[in-house]
Design a protein around this motif. Structure first.
Motif, PDB file in Angstrom:
ATOM      1  N   ARG A  51      44.850  -5.649 -95.470  1.00 30.38           N
ATOM      2  CA  ARG A  51      45.138  -7.062 -95.748  1.00 30.38           C
ATOM      3  C   ARG A  51      43.852  -7.872 -95.873  1.00 30.38           C
ATOM      4  O   ARG A  51      43.716  -8.695 -96.780  1.00 30.38           O
ATOM      5  CB  ARG A  51      46.027  -7.644 -94.655  1.00 30.38           C
ATOM      6  N   PHE A  52      42.901  -7.652 -94.964  1.00 32.52           N
ATOM      7  CA  PHE A  52      41.610  -8.340 -95.064  1.00 32.52           C
ATOM      8  C   PHE A  52      40.933  -8.048 -96.398  1.00 32.52           C
ATOM      9  O   PHE A  52      40.407  -8.943 -97.050  1.00 32.52           O
ATOM     10  CB  PHE A  52      40.662  -7.932 -93.933  1.00 32.52           C
ATOM     11  N   VAL A  53      40.940  -6.784 -96.804  1.00 31.58           N
ATOM     12  CA  VAL A  53      40.285  -6.408 -98.061  1.00 31.58           C
ATOM     13  C   VAL A  53      40.998  -7.066 -99.243  1.00 31.58           C
ATOM     14  O   VAL A  53      40.355  -7.614-100.140  1.00 31.58           O
ATOM     15  CB  VAL A  53      40.230  -4.870 -98.219  1.00 31.58           C
ATOM     16  N   LEU A  54      42.331  -7.013 -99.262  1.00 34.40           N
ATOM     17  CA  LEU A  54      43.070  -7.638-100.352  1.00 34.40           C
ATOM     18  C   LEU A  54      42.804  -9.136-100.447  1.00 34.40           C
ATOM     19  O   LEU A  54      42.568  -9.667-101.529  1.00 34.40           O
ATOM     20  CB  LEU A  54      44.577  -7.401-100.178  1.00 34.40           C
ATOM     21  N   LEU A  55      42.858  -9.818 -99.322  1.00 32.57           N
ATOM     22  CA  LEU A  55      42.739 -11.275 -99.343  1.00 32.57           C
ATOM     23  C   LEU A  55      41.310 -11.752 -99.535  1.00 32.57           C
ATOM     24  O   LEU A  55      41.079 -12.748-100.235  1.00 32.57           O
ATOM     25  CB  LEU A  55      43.324 -11.875 -98.066  1.00 32.57           C
ATOM     26  N   ASP A  56      40.346 -11.073 -98.939  1.00 33.80           N
ATOM     27  CA  ASP A  56      38.980 -11.597 -98.948  1.00 33.80           C
ATOM     28  C   ASP A  56      38.060 -10.941 -99.967  1.00 33.80           C
ATOM     29  O   ASP A  56      37.225 -11.622-100.547  1.00 33.80           O
ATOM     30  CB  ASP A  56      38.373 -11.478 -97.546  1.00 33.80           C
ATOM     31  N   PHE A  57      38.200  -9.657-100.204  1.00 35.61           N
ATOM     32  CA  PHE A  57      37.279  -8.996-101.113  1.00 35.61           C
ATOM     33  C   PHE A  57      37.878  -8.789-102.501  1.00 35.61           C
ATOM     34  O   PHE A  57      37.152  -8.620-103.469  1.00 35.61           O
ATOM     35  CB  PHE A  57      36.779  -7.682-100.526  1.00 35.61           C
ATOM     36  N   MET A  58      39.205  -8.779-102.604  1.00 37.34           N
ATOM     37  CA  MET A  58      39.839  -8.719-103.917  1.00 37.34           C
ATOM     38  C   MET A  58      40.306 -10.109-104.347  1.00 37.34           C
ATOM     39  O   MET A  58      41.006 -10.254-105.342  1.00 37.34           O
ATOM     40  CB  MET A  58      40.989  -7.715-103.893  1.00 37.34           C
ATOM     41  N   GLU A  59      39.962 -11.108-103.549  1.00 38.28           N
ATOM     42  CA  GLU A  59      40.160 -12.532-103.838  1.00 38.28           C
ATOM     43  C   GLU A  59      41.617 -12.917-104.069  1.00 38.28           C
ATOM     44  O   GLU A  59      41.920 -13.782-104.881  1.00 38.28           O
ATOM     45  CB  GLU A  59      39.284 -12.944-105.016  1.00 38.28           C
ATOM     46  N   LEU A  60      42.544 -12.298-103.347  1.00 39.34           N
ATOM     47  CA  LEU A  60      43.941 -12.699-103.422  1.00 39.34           C
ATOM     48  C   LEU A  60      44.256 -13.822-102.443  1.00 39.34           C
ATOM     49  O   LEU A  60      45.329 -14.402-102.492  1.00 39.34           O
ATOM     50  CB  LEU A  60      44.863 -11.507-103.145  1.00 39.34           C
ATOM     51  N   GLY A  61      43.321 -14.128-101.552  1.00 38.80           N
ATOM     52  CA  GLY A  61      43.538 -15.171-100.560  1.00 38.80           C
ATOM     53  C   GLY A  61      43.720 -16.552-101.160  1.00 38.80           C
ATOM     54  O   GLY A  61      44.383 -17.400-100.582  1.00 38.80           O
ATOM     55  N   GLY A  62      43.164 -16.788-102.336  1.00 46.23           N
ATOM     56  CA  GLY A  62      43.287 -18.086-102.973  1.00 46.23           C
ATOM     57  C   GLY A  62      44.563 -18.257-103.779  1.00 46.23           C
ATOM     58  O   GLY A  62      44.899 -19.355-104.183  1.00 46.23           O
ATOM     59  N   HIS A  63      45.287 -17.174-104.003  1.00 44.47           N
ATOM     60  CA  HIS A  63      46.528 -17.243-104.779  1.00 44.47           C
ATOM     61  C   HIS A  63      47.671 -17.713-103.903  1.00 44.47           C
ATOM     62  O   HIS A  63      47.776 -17.348-102.744  1.00 44.47           O
ATOM     63  CB  HIS A  63      46.870 -15.870-105.367  1.00 44.47           C
ATOM     64  N   ARG A  64      48.545 -18.523-104.477  1.00 45.33           N
ATOM     65  CA  ARG A  64      49.706 -19.003-103.732  1.00 45.33           C
ATOM     66  C   ARG A  64      51.015 -18.630-104.430  1.00 45.33           C
ATOM     67  O   ARG A  64      52.056 -19.104-104.089  1.00 45.33           O
ATOM     68  CB  ARG A  64      49.641 -20.540-103.578  1.00 45.33           C
ATOM     69  N   GLY A  65      50.946 -17.777-105.417  1.00 45.82           N
ATOM     70  CA  GLY A  65      52.128 -17.429-106.193  1.00 45.82           C
ATOM     71  C   GLY A  65      52.607 -16.021-105.943  1.00 45.82           C
ATOM     72  O   GLY A  65      52.390 -15.440-104.876  1.00 45.82           O
ATOM     73  N   PRO A  66      53.250 -15.434-106.952  1.00 48.08           N
ATOM     74  CA  PRO A  66      53.853 -14.111-106.814  1.00 48.08           C
ATOM     75  C   PRO A  66      52.854 -12.992-106.504  1.00 48.08           C
ATOM     76  O   PRO A  66      53.209 -12.025-105.829  1.00 48.08           O
ATOM     77  CB  PRO A  66      54.511 -13.862-108.169  1.00 48.08           C
TER      78      PRO A  66
END
Length: 91
Positions: A51-66
């Motif tokens: 989850r950390f890698v997805l959100l912070d290093f793959m930059e999904l943390g800024g997405h609020r959609g699907p």
């Protein structure tokens, strides 16, 4: 987010990933009696790292959609499936 904090966030997350890896190594080193609980804990720690890698290093943390919802549900679902699979003894 303040500029100084945004520059340090990858370093902080990387530090948390290192700590989580060390925690997994420590949990995995116990004897047979604690093996079942330790194995589940190692799996959960691994998916927290995912989850950390997805959100912070793959930059999904800024997405609020699907895309973000899919990533969160996928991570939780695969973790739950593997833990259940391990505990039931299918593997």
């Amino acid at each position: 987010m303040p500029e100084s904090l945004s520059l340090h966030r990858p370093v902080l997350v990387w530090g948390l990933l290192v700590v989580a890896t060390l925690l997994s190594a420590l949990l995995g080193g116990h004897g047979e009696g604690a093996a079942r609980g330790a194995s589940v804990a190692v799996l959960v720690v691994a998916f927290v790292k995912v989850r950390f890698v997805l959100l912070d290093f793959m930059e999904l943390g800024g997405h609020r959609g699907p895309v973000r919802i899919f990533a969160e549900v996928w991570t939780a679902g695969v973790c739950a499936a593997l833990v259940t699979w391990y505990l039931v003894g299918v593997a």
